[in-house]
Motif scaffolding. Sequence first.
Motif, PDB file in Angstrom:
ATOM      1  N   ARG A  96       0.826  -1.204   0.000  1.00 56.76           N
ATOM      2  CA  ARG A  96       0.000   0.000   0.000  1.00 56.76           C
ATOM      3  C   ARG A  96       0.868   1.265   0.000  1.00 56.76           C
ATOM      4  NH1 ARG A  96      -5.242   0.995   1.838  1.00 56.76           N
ATOM      5  NH2 ARG A  96      -5.392  -1.124   2.699  1.00 56.76           N
ATOM      6  N   PRO A 101      -0.434   9.400  -4.513  1.00 58.69           N
ATOM      7  CA  PRO A 101      -1.637  10.171  -4.833  1.00 58.69           C
ATOM      8  C   PRO A 101      -1.488  10.913  -6.156  1.00 58.69           C
ATOM      9  CG  PRO A 101      -0.349  11.290  -3.157  1.00 58.69           C
ATOM     10  CD  PRO A 101       0.316   9.974  -3.373  1.00 58.69           C
ATOM     11  N   ARG A 123      -5.189   7.022  -5.641  1.00 56.84           N
ATOM     12  CA  ARG A 123      -3.803   6.595  -5.416  1.00 56.84           C
ATOM     13  C   ARG A 123      -3.475   5.469  -6.394  1.00 56.84           C
ATOM     14  NH1 ARG A 123      -1.633   7.930  -0.458  1.00 56.84           N
ATOM     15  NH2 ARG A 123      -0.506   5.941  -0.335  1.00 56.84           N
ATOM     16  N   ALA A 156      -7.258   4.909  -1.114  1.00 60.12           N
ATOM     17  CA  ALA A 156      -6.814   4.864   0.282  1.00 60.12           C
ATOM     18  C   ALA A 156      -7.751   4.032   1.160  1.00 60.12           C
ATOM     19  CB  ALA A 156      -6.689   6.286   0.817  1.00 60.12           C
TER      20      ALA A 156
END
Length: 225
Positions: A96, A101, A123, A156
């Motif tokens: 992750r 972004p 993202r 996100a």
Amino acid sequence: MEKWQLALDMIDETRSWGVDVPLVLADAGYGDTVAFRSGLNQRGLRHVVGMSTTPTAHPAAASPVTPPYSGIGRRPVARYPDPARSVKTLAIEAGRGSAKPVSWREGSRPGKARTGLKRMYSRFVALRIRPAGREIRDATEGVELTECWLLAEWPAKEAEPVQFWLSDLPAGTPLITLVRLAKLRWRIEHDYREMKQALGLAHFEGRTFNGWHHHVTLAPRAACQ
């Protein structure tokens, strides 16, 4: 005839008119088809195409290895030591934290941008990979598979990536460029909808009663203008 072949034929016809085709965008219905991507490569056309989660690939850093010869039978050929993994798995393995972004355009809803509209934002993970599979290997000269981009959207609030694209744009292509091109599919859908509704292309429905009715109604009307 397959839809991907029709698409390649349409591209060929468009180029025969002298129209430049700088880049091809397509959804996963075409992007998952190796023959379609190979056709674009053979024509020297760059592309950014959607992908499902199932196509497999190796990381770009992976290299073929030749096993030692035992002295019996044929000499072994070079191959990748680890099995190919799905594009979704590769994106998740990147983590992750690798998602950056990106804001790629303004939407239509009110927001805090200077124009008063909301910016489109998410993202994205961008990885260099080597697509794998029997079709790709059979079409590849030598043992090393071709390197390209894997782009994955990982919002996100999501536990894993939600959308994937494959692109043969150069290795130095900025992330914002990859995202803007991948997300340009919305404009294609918007223009197609306008052609059907505003220009009336949806009225020509083929050999049905409604299609015939629309045709014989519109044709005399056009002749009277």
